[in-house]
Design a protein around this motif. Structure first.
Motif, PDB file in Angstrom:
ATOM      1  N   ASN B  10       0.808  -1.227   0.000  1.00 59.39           N
ATOM      2  CA  ASN B  10       0.000   0.000   0.000  1.00 59.39           C
ATOM      3  C   ASN B  10       0.838   1.272   0.000  1.00 59.39           C
ATOM      4  O   ASN B  10       0.325   2.349  -0.316  1.00 59.39           O
ATOM      5  CB  ASN B  10      -0.954  -0.012   1.196  1.00 59.39           C
ATOM      6  N   ALA B  11       2.120   1.161   0.349  1.00 56.92           N
ATOM      7  CA  ALA B  11       2.985   2.345   0.317  1.00 56.92           C
ATOM      8  C   ALA B  11       3.290   2.757  -1.123  1.00 56.92           C
ATOM      9  O   ALA B  11       3.639   3.908  -1.385  1.00 56.92           O
ATOM     10  CB  ALA B  11       4.280   2.077   1.075  1.00 56.92           C
ATOM     11  N   ALA B  12       3.164   1.794  -2.063  1.00 50.92           N
ATOM     12  CA  ALA B  12       3.360   2.127  -3.481  1.00 50.92           C
ATOM     13  C   ALA B  12       2.078   2.737  -4.033  1.00 50.92           C
ATOM     14  O   ALA B  12       2.066   3.826  -4.586  1.00 50.92           O
ATOM     15  CB  ALA B  12       3.753   0.892  -4.269  1.00 50.92           C
ATOM     16  N   THR B  13       0.990   1.986  -3.883  1.00 48.40           N
ATOM     17  CA  THR B  13      -0.350   2.506  -4.180  1.00 48.40           C
ATOM     18  C   THR B  13      -1.323   1.624  -3.424  1.00 48.40           C
ATOM     19  O   THR B  13      -1.102   0.406  -3.320  1.00 48.40           O
ATOM     20  CB  THR B  13      -0.635   2.523  -5.698  1.00 48.40           C
ATOM     21  N   SER B  14      -2.357   2.230  -2.869  1.00 47.99           N
ATOM     22  CA  SER B  14      -3.271   1.433  -2.050  1.00 47.99           C
ATOM     23  C   SER B  14      -4.227   0.626  -2.929  1.00 47.99           C
ATOM     24  O   SER B  14      -4.617   1.056  -4.021  1.00 47.99           O
ATOM     25  CB  SER B  14      -4.057   2.341  -1.107  1.00 47.99           C
ATOM     26  N   SER B 207      -2.462   6.570   0.853  1.00 46.55           N
ATOM     27  CA  SER B 207      -3.304   6.391   2.052  1.00 46.55           C
ATOM     28  C   SER B 207      -4.584   7.228   2.052  1.00 46.55           C
ATOM     29  O   SER B 207      -5.317   7.227   3.043  1.00 46.55           O
ATOM     30  CB  SER B 207      -2.482   6.668   3.307  1.00 46.55           C
ATOM     31  N   LEU B 208      -4.847   7.947   0.973  1.00 46.35           N
ATOM     32  CA  LEU B 208      -6.167   8.571   0.849  1.00 46.35           C
ATOM     33  C   LEU B 208      -7.114   7.655   0.077  1.00 46.35           C
ATOM     34  O   LEU B 208      -8.308   7.924  -0.019  1.00 46.35           O
ATOM     35  CB  LEU B 208      -6.071   9.935   0.150  1.00 46.35           C
ATOM     36  N   TYR B 209      -6.579   6.624  -0.572  1.00 43.38           N
ATOM     37  CA  TYR B 209      -7.372   5.595  -1.265  1.00 43.38           C
ATOM     38  C   TYR B 209      -8.151   6.134  -2.469  1.00 43.38           C
ATOM     39  O   TYR B 209      -9.205   5.630  -2.821  1.00 43.38           O
ATOM     40  CB  TYR B 209      -8.293   4.855  -0.274  1.00 43.38           C
ATOM     41  N   GLY B 210      -7.586   7.191  -3.085  1.00 48.37           N
ATOM     42  CA  GLY B 210      -8.151   7.698  -4.335  1.00 48.37           C
ATOM     43  C   GLY B 210      -7.491   7.012  -5.521  1.00 48.37           C
ATOM     44  O   GLY B 210      -6.662   6.103  -5.348  1.00 48.37           O
ATOM     45  N   PRO B 211      -7.852   7.445  -6.737  1.00 46.69           N
ATOM     46  CA  PRO B 211      -7.277   6.817  -7.926  1.00 46.69           C
ATOM     47  C   PRO B 211      -5.866   7.312  -8.240  1.00 46.69           C
ATOM     48  O   PRO B 211      -5.480   8.411  -7.825  1.00 46.69           O
ATOM     49  CB  PRO B 211      -8.244   7.224  -9.040  1.00 46.69           C
ATOM     50  N   GLN B 212      -5.140   6.515  -8.981  1.00 47.21           N
ATOM     51  CA  GLN B 212      -3.829   6.951  -9.471  1.00 47.21           C
ATOM     52  C   GLN B 212      -4.046   8.128 -10.425  1.00 47.21           C
ATOM     53  O   GLN B 212      -5.104   8.259 -11.025  1.00 47.21           O
ATOM     54  CB  GLN B 212      -3.124   5.792 -10.175  1.00 47.21           C
ATOM     55  N   GLY B 213      -3.017   8.957 -10.543  1.00 43.41           N
ATOM     56  CA  GLY B 213      -3.150  10.149 -11.401  1.00 43.41           C
ATOM     57  C   GLY B 213      -3.791  11.319 -10.675  1.00 43.41           C
ATOM     58  O   GLY B 213      -4.242  12.273 -11.303  1.00 43.41           O
ATOM     59  N   THR B 214      -3.848  11.239  -9.335  1.00 41.04           N
ATOM     60  CA  THR B 214      -4.381  12.368  -8.558  1.00 41.04           C
ATOM     61  C   THR B 214      -3.430  12.715  -7.415  1.00 41.04           C
ATOM     62  O   THR B 214      -2.687  11.859  -6.926  1.00 41.04           O
ATOM     63  CB  THR B 214      -5.772  12.067  -7.947  1.00 41.04           C
ATOM     64  N   GLY B 215      -3.477  13.953  -7.015  1.00 41.59           N
ATOM     65  CA  GLY B 215      -2.666  14.432  -5.896  1.00 41.59           C
ATOM     66  C   GLY B 215      -2.909  15.919  -5.757  1.00 41.59           C
ATOM     67  O   GLY B 215      -3.703  16.503  -6.515  1.00 41.59           O
ATOM     68  N   GLN B 265     -14.264  11.835  -3.071  1.00 40.24           N
ATOM     69  CA  GLN B 265     -14.997  10.726  -2.428  1.00 40.24           C
ATOM     70  C   GLN B 265     -14.079   9.984  -1.464  1.00 40.24           C
ATOM     71  O   GLN B 265     -14.489   9.573  -0.374  1.00 40.24           O
ATOM     72  CB  GLN B 265     -15.504   9.741  -3.489  1.00 40.24           C
ATOM     73  N   ALA B 266     -12.845   9.792  -1.906  1.00 38.57           N
ATOM     74  CA  ALA B 266     -11.881   9.047  -1.085  1.00 38.57           C
ATOM     75  C   ALA B 266     -11.589   9.785   0.221  1.00 38.57           C
ATOM     76  O   ALA B 266     -11.554   9.178   1.301  1.00 38.57           O
ATOM     77  CB  ALA B 266     -10.583   8.836  -1.878  1.00 38.57           C
ATOM     78  N   VAL B 267     -11.403  11.091   0.124  1.00 42.89           N
ATOM     79  CA  VAL B 267     -11.106  11.883   1.325  1.00 42.89           C
ATOM     80  C   VAL B 267     -12.306  11.865   2.280  1.00 42.89           C
ATOM     81  O   VAL B 267     -12.139  11.763   3.499  1.00 42.89           O
ATOM     82  CB  VAL B 267     -10.688  13.321   0.938  1.00 42.89           C
ATOM     83  N   SER B 268     -13.506  11.922   1.724  1.00 35.86           N
ATOM     84  CA  SER B 268     -14.706  11.827   2.572  1.00 35.86           C
ATOM     85  C   SER B 268     -14.733  10.473   3.285  1.00 35.86           C
ATOM     86  O   SER B 268     -15.071  10.388   4.475  1.00 35.86           O
ATOM     87  CB  SER B 268     -15.979  11.966   1.727  1.00 35.86           C
ATOM     88  N   TYR B 269     -14.382   9.437   2.544  1.00 35.88           N
ATOM     89  CA  TYR B 269     -14.367   8.081   3.116  1.00 35.88           C
ATOM     90  C   TYR B 269     -13.361   7.995   4.272  1.00 35.88           C
ATOM     91  O   TYR B 269     -13.671   7.490   5.358  1.00 35.88           O
ATOM     92  CB  TYR B 269     -14.011   7.080   2.015  1.00 35.88           C
TER      93      TYR B 269
END
Lengths: 91, 390
Positions: B10-14, B207-215, B265-269
């Motif tokens: 998960n440290a690479a991508t969740s 660790s925000l559990y959003g999609p790749q390609g976001t930040g 959505q991920a941040v809300s989650y």
């Protein structure tokens, strides 16, 4: 509601922020595509009732980070009334 | 029968992602047809979706002004904007030997091209640094301090709050603090205004559990950066130059609307689950890993090995065995996915004495169970038995 007051912000983000503020204050408003003759700023504008102008001005000024241009409905077109800069001061 | 995968990377991508994140992205693709700011009233729905996501993110990090949240491709893009957009010839930077390459490489370029002087504070053999080490390297020319909130190699937490509180007292030209929160956002509480963080770089997909390609990059009011990308912003089109206002100044071109909506959505989650609860869950799994692996003959653990000063990231090695072989065994024989090697952070591995081979990194997430990490411990124990070590 006559919708004879028009507010234009530099960015869409600020327009939507203003929407949120007006909604929270219970002020009737409508977000529209900006009239063509107002060439600067973002592509959106908010129309409101002129009777609410003083209250709206206080809200925009007190936000401290919502530069806005206030227009009123003239005989033929929208006319600039005044601007408020990003620090909430009259510009 | 196919063996289930145990994903401990998960440290690479969740992975997996919460259901509502996937649904939010699908809904955006299905319903938000227009480009924000460029498609008349149809674009307004997209604009509102971006605005809501920005507000959600701002609240999550303690920013009262969401226009200071700049959406980026990932944390690397955010760090590049902060470092390259800020530093000028003659500047001095204090950073640490636990940098990821997404910090180290833009700093190296700033040194090469602009003559920026970079001082790298050396971490101890557990990968830890103290606030004093950072503070004593500040000079009148220090423009920027870069902190890795949590190491992607050892999981070690750097004392960001303590350093920021001391930096606030610096007389004269106070250095700015850039926090690389690639591993910590979603696991450790972050409040940019309370802590007075100047720049915060965050990926959406860890660790925000959003999609790749976001930040995103948070930019404190008063901090001036030069944009790295310029072009259409959907508004103020009569200007010959890039607008001054945020977020438009740093967000030229068509944005990743589905990804950003899903990030919101991920941040809300994550907010609903609670960062403290997540931290507690990961600490419990980390404790099982630490105790289990440290009891295996021939296993060496790296980092603080203490959940109170470490997030859910643990590096280990087996004496006499290539980390790549360990990772291959775990995946092929047990379906356990970890990451081996240098983790894009060679200087971290130099600090803890594992360069150039690297380590095996285990990083559980919110969807992992105690059984998952116990399975890894058992697999490593079996491997050592098979090698005749135990």
């Amino acid at each position: 509601m006559s919708k004879d007051l028009l507010l234009v912000f530099p960015t869409t983000h600020l327009t939507l922020m203003a929407e949120k503020v007006f909604k929270g204050a219970g002020i009737k408003h409508r977000t529209i595509m900006k009239p063509r003759k107002i060439s600067s700023d973002c592509g959106l504008a908010i129309t409101l009732d002129m009777e609410q102008a003083d209250r709206i001005r206080v809200l925009v000024e007190s936000s401290g980070h919502m530069p806005a241009a206030f227009y009123c409905k003239g005989e033929n077109d929208w006319e600039l009334l005044f601007r408020i800069d990003g620090s909430g001061e009259m510009a | 029968m196919t063996r289930p995968t145990i994903y401990l990377n998960n440290a690479a991508t969740s992975w997996p992602k919460p259901q509502e994140v996937m649904e939010g992205m699908a809904r955006a693709l299905r319903e938000l047809v227009a480009t924000p700011g460029r498609s008349g009233s149809a674009g307004l729905a997209s604009e509102r979706a971006l605005f809501e996501a920005r507000e959600t993110v701002a609240e999550f990090i303690g920013s009262s002004d969401s226009s200071r949240v700049i959406f980026t491709l990932n944390a690397t893009a955010a760090l590049n904007l902060a470092i390259t957009g800020l530093l000028e010839a003659g500047d001095h930077v204090v950073t640490t030997s636990m940098d990821h390459n997404s910090v180290a490489r833009p700093l190296a370029r700033a040194a090469d091209v602009k003559g920026v002087e970079v001082h790298r504070v050396q971490a101890d053999d557990q990968g830890q640094i103290s606030a004093d080490q950072i503070i004593e390297k500040i000079t009148p020319r220090t423009r920027l301090i870069v902190l890795t909130h949590a190491s992607n190699v050892t999981g070690g937490i750097q004392p960001v709050e303590e350093i920021c509180s001391i930096v606030r007292t610096v007389d004269g030209n106070r250095p700015l603090v850039l926090v690389d929160a690639a591993q910590s956002a979603g696991v450790l509480p972050i409040d940019v205004e309370k802590t007075e963080i100047d720049l915060l770089a965050v990926p959406g997909h860890k660790s925000l559990y959003g999609p790749q390609g976001t930040g995103f990059l948070y930019v404190r009011p008063g901090v001036e950066l030069i944009p790295l990308v310029e072009g259409g912003t959907g508004g103020q089109s009569t200007l010959e130059r890039q607008p001054e206002e945020l977020p438009d100044r740093f967000e030229s071109g068509t944005p990743n609307v589905p990804g950003i909506v899903a990030l919101g959505q991920a941040v809300s989650y994550i907010s609903r689950r609670g960062v403290e609860n997540i931290r507690s869950h990961e600490s419990r799994l980390l404790r099982i890993l630490t105790e289990g692996l440290s009891g295996i003959k021939g296993a060496a653990l790296f980092g603080p090995c203490d959940p109170s000063s470490q997030i859910g990231v643990l590096s280990f090695l087996l004496e006499g065995m290539d980390p790549a072989e360990i990772g291959s065994f775990l995946e092929t024989s047990r379906g356990i996915i970890v990451r081996v090697g240098l983790h894009c952070s060679p200087c971290s591995h130099r600090s803890i004495g594992t360069f150039p081979e690297g380590t095996v990194r285990v990083s559980p997430g919110i969807f992992n169970t105690e059984d998952d990490v116990q399975a890894l411990v058992e697999a490593v124990r079996d491997l050592q038995r098979a090698r005749g070590v135990m």
